[in-house]
Design a protein around this motif. Structure first.
Motif, PDB file in Angstrom:
ATOM      1  N   HIS A 145      -1.864   8.206 -11.809  1.00  0.00           N
ATOM      2  CA  HIS A 145      -3.003   9.111 -11.935  1.00  0.00           C
ATOM      3  C   HIS A 145      -4.060   8.697 -10.918  1.00  0.00           C
ATOM      4  CE1 HIS A 145      -1.433  11.020 -15.581  1.00  0.00           C
ATOM      5  NE2 HIS A 145      -1.023   9.820 -15.928  1.00  0.00           N
ATOM      6  N   ARG A 146      -4.318   9.579  -9.974  1.00  0.00           N
ATOM      7  CA  ARG A 146      -5.120   9.205  -8.818  1.00  0.00           C
ATOM      8  C   ARG A 146      -6.601   8.996  -9.160  1.00  0.00           C
ATOM      9  NH1 ARG A 146      -3.277  13.217  -4.090  1.00  0.00           N
ATOM     10  NH2 ARG A 146      -4.957  12.102  -3.013  1.00  0.00           N
ATOM     11  N   LYS A 147      -7.139   9.757 -10.107  1.00  0.00           N
ATOM     12  CA  LYS A 147      -8.562   9.615 -10.434  1.00  0.00           C
ATOM     13  C   LYS A 147      -8.817   8.313 -11.199  1.00  0.00           C
ATOM     14  CE  LYS A 147      -9.867  14.498 -10.413  1.00  0.00           C
ATOM     15  NZ  LYS A 147     -10.408  15.625 -11.220  1.00  0.00           N
ATOM     16  N   SER A 148      -8.018   8.064 -12.217  1.00  0.00           N
ATOM     17  CA  SER A 148      -8.215   6.857 -13.026  1.00  0.00           C
ATOM     18  C   SER A 148      -7.543   5.636 -12.414  1.00  0.00           C
ATOM     19  CB  SER A 148      -7.669   7.083 -14.446  1.00  0.00           C
ATOM     20  OG  SER A 148      -6.273   7.336 -14.411  1.00  0.00           O
ATOM     21  N   ARG A 149      -6.650   5.878 -11.420  1.00  0.00           N
ATOM     22  CA  ARG A 149      -5.866   4.812 -10.767  1.00  0.00           C
ATOM     23  C   ARG A 149      -5.057   4.000 -11.782  1.00  0.00           C
ATOM     24  NH1 ARG A 149      -6.576   4.737  -5.500  1.00  0.00           N
ATOM     25  NH2 ARG A 149      -8.439   5.703  -4.617  1.00  0.00           N
ATOM     26  N   VAL A 197      -5.668  11.321   2.789  1.00  0.00           N
ATOM     27  CA  VAL A 197      -6.469  11.658   1.611  1.00  0.00           C
ATOM     28  C   VAL A 197      -6.565  10.521   0.609  1.00  0.00           C
ATOM     29  CG1 VAL A 197      -5.999  14.123   1.823  1.00  0.00           C
ATOM     30  CG2 VAL A 197      -4.459  12.690   0.463  1.00  0.00           C
ATOM     31  N   ASP A 198      -5.685   9.521   0.708  1.00  0.00           N
ATOM     32  CA  ASP A 198      -5.740   8.448  -0.286  1.00  0.00           C
ATOM     33  C   ASP A 198      -4.988   7.223   0.210  1.00  0.00           C
ATOM     34  OD1 ASP A 198      -6.444   7.200  -2.604  1.00  0.00           O
ATOM     35  OD2 ASP A 198      -5.357   8.543  -3.955  1.00  0.00           O
ATOM     36  N   GLY A 199      -5.468   6.070  -0.233  1.00  0.00           N
ATOM     37  CA  GLY A 199      -4.774   4.803  -0.025  1.00  0.00           C
ATOM     38  C   GLY A 199      -4.699   4.082  -1.355  1.00  0.00           C
ATOM     39  N   VAL A 200      -3.498   3.790  -1.813  1.00  0.00           N
ATOM     40  CA  VAL A 200      -3.286   3.249  -3.162  1.00  0.00           C
ATOM     41  C   VAL A 200      -2.720   1.837  -3.064  1.00  0.00           C
ATOM     42  CG1 VAL A 200      -2.129   3.581  -5.373  1.00  0.00           C
ATOM     43  CG2 VAL A 200      -2.822   5.571  -4.016  1.00  0.00           C
ATOM     44  N   SER A 201      -3.403   0.885  -3.684  1.00  0.00           N
ATOM     45  CA  SER A 201      -2.885  -0.475  -3.727  1.00  0.00           C
ATOM     46  C   SER A 201      -1.700  -0.545  -4.691  1.00  0.00           C
ATOM     47  CB  SER A 201      -3.976  -1.442  -4.190  1.00  0.00           C
ATOM     48  OG  SER A 201      -3.434  -2.727  -4.414  1.00  0.00           O
ATOM     49  N   TRP A 238       0.810  -1.206   0.000  1.00  0.00           N
ATOM     50  CA  TRP A 238       0.000   0.000   0.000  1.00  0.00           C
ATOM     51  C   TRP A 238       0.851   1.268   0.000  1.00  0.00           C
ATOM     52  CZ3 TRP A 238      -5.206   0.236  -0.587  1.00  0.00           C
ATOM     53  CH2 TRP A 238      -5.915  -0.952  -0.427  1.00  0.00           C
ATOM     54  N   MET A 239       0.278   2.322  -0.563  1.00  0.00           N
ATOM     55  CA  MET A 239       0.831   3.667  -0.461  1.00  0.00           C
ATOM     56  C   MET A 239      -0.266   4.555   0.137  1.00  0.00           C
ATOM     57  SD  MET A 239       2.531   6.153  -3.373  1.00  0.00           S
ATOM     58  CE  MET A 239       1.128   6.020  -4.513  1.00  0.00           C
TER      59      MET A 239
END
Length: 355
Positions: A320-324, A283-287, A266-267
């Motif tokens: 890209h955070r919106k489209s992941r 604000v965000d958690g990114v796999s 995770w990020m």
């Protein structure tokens, strides 16, 4: 009569690279006037702030020129030369489109420059001899650049543990601050026991009138208030854990202090909502599942609300955070020995009105 209204033309011009923008001044008197106007300069800088870039420092041994590879999510990859400095330099800090560079052959010589407009300033030498200034090798432990665009002024900070020639370090932490308004250095001394590793020293963030570094232990943030010459400790979010596979990094997020924690899976991204009260918000958690093989070696370099630039050993990625969606922006073709994140800096294009 033009085909487009002036406002539409300004919006188009505000998205050009600096070199192309300067060429448009020769098209006609109208465009020259539009591009030189203070309103356009602010528009250009505001648009640029939403388009982060990464500068990767490249140098060839025994050659006097240093070059930068500019990785831009909108315009691709291009080369930027620092040859106009007429010196072999190393980039030490980046802030709001300006770089602080130190001379490699001549210790104690520093430049502040805009590599896009090729405007530069050679800083006057401080009164202290470089070899007696800092421990262990005469170079500052921390180098920071604070460029205030609204006032078109900057500060350069050199900080480190002091020693007198022929003596052991005495435990004092010396801070030298250059002020562009006075064109002079000022100095203050404090007692600190903070430790910094290579990457903590490289990631310095200028927000809220202060420069910020993450300590080597990742237990707190060390901030230097440039108005009052005071060091301050800032706490990390309670949820942040360091060690056992977790790594922590400090970034700017649209003028706010941001913290990124990366594990193998995770990020997680925090932004400071209230600077005085030290209130953080995740604000965000990114796999990181889709880049699992790269995750152990990625290093965040720059970000906005829309995207994050990260460097690996030999690649620059953008998320890209919106489209992941992840995308590779740049890859080293030669057999570079050091990871890219050793020489990568957050950047943006910045211009100022003509005098």
């Amino acid at each position: 009569m033009g085909i487009f209204p002036d406002e539409v033309i300004l919006q188009i011009l505000a998205r050009l690279p600096v070199k192309s923008l300067f060429k448009t001044k020769t098209v006609c008197k109208l465009w020259y006037r539009l591009v030189s106007d203070k309103y356009f300069v602010k528009l250009y800088n505001d648009v640029s702030a939403k388009n982060p870039m990464v500068l990767i420092e490249t140098s060839v041994p025994f050659e006097s020129k240093s070059s930068l590879i500019c990785v831009d999510s909108l315009r691709g990859v291009s080369e930027v030369s620092l040859g106009f400095l007429k010196d072999r330099v190393k980039v030490r800090a980046s802030c709001n489109g300006f770089l602080c560079c130190s001379s490699i052959p001549d210790k104690g010589v520093y430049y502040v420059c805009n590599p896009m407009t090729r405007v530069s300033k050679l800083l006057p030498r401080s009164r202290e001899r470089p070899i007696t200034r800092f421990y262990p090798d005469g170079e500052a432990t921390l180098v920071g650049l604070a460029y205030d665009i609204s006032r078109n002024k900057f500060n350069v900070v050199l900080a480190g543990y002091h020693r007198t020639f022929g003596h052991r370090p005495d435990g004092t932490f010396t801070c030298l601050i250059f002020d562009s308004d006075s064109n002079k250095w000022r100095k203050f001394v404090s007692h600190r026991d903070d430790q910094f590793n290579h990457m903590n020293k490289n990631q310095v963030v200028f927000v809220n009138g202060a420069l910020h570094w993450l300590t080597g232990s990742c237990s707190y943030i060390l901030a230097l208030d440039l108005d009052y010459d005071v060091w301050r400790k800032i706490s990390l979010p309670d949820e942040v854990s360091y060690g056992t596979g977790n790594r922590v990094y400090l970034l700017d997020s649209s003028g706010c202090l941001s913290l990124i924690q990366i594990s193998d899976a995770w990020m997680k991204i925090w932004v400071m909502e209230d600077y005085e009260k030290e209130l953080w918000h995740m604000v965000d958690g990114v796999s990181l599942r889709c880049i699992r093989g790269l995750a152990p070696g990625i290093f965040p370099i720059a970000q906005t609300g829309e995207c994050i630039f990260l460097a690996t050993h030999k690649q620059v990625l953008v998320y890209h955070r919106k489209s992941r969606v992840w995308k590779e922006m740049y890859s080293v073709k030669n057999s570079a020995t050091l990871p890219l994140w050793f020489s990568a800096h957050a950047f943006r294009s910045t211009i100022f009105p003509s005098d």
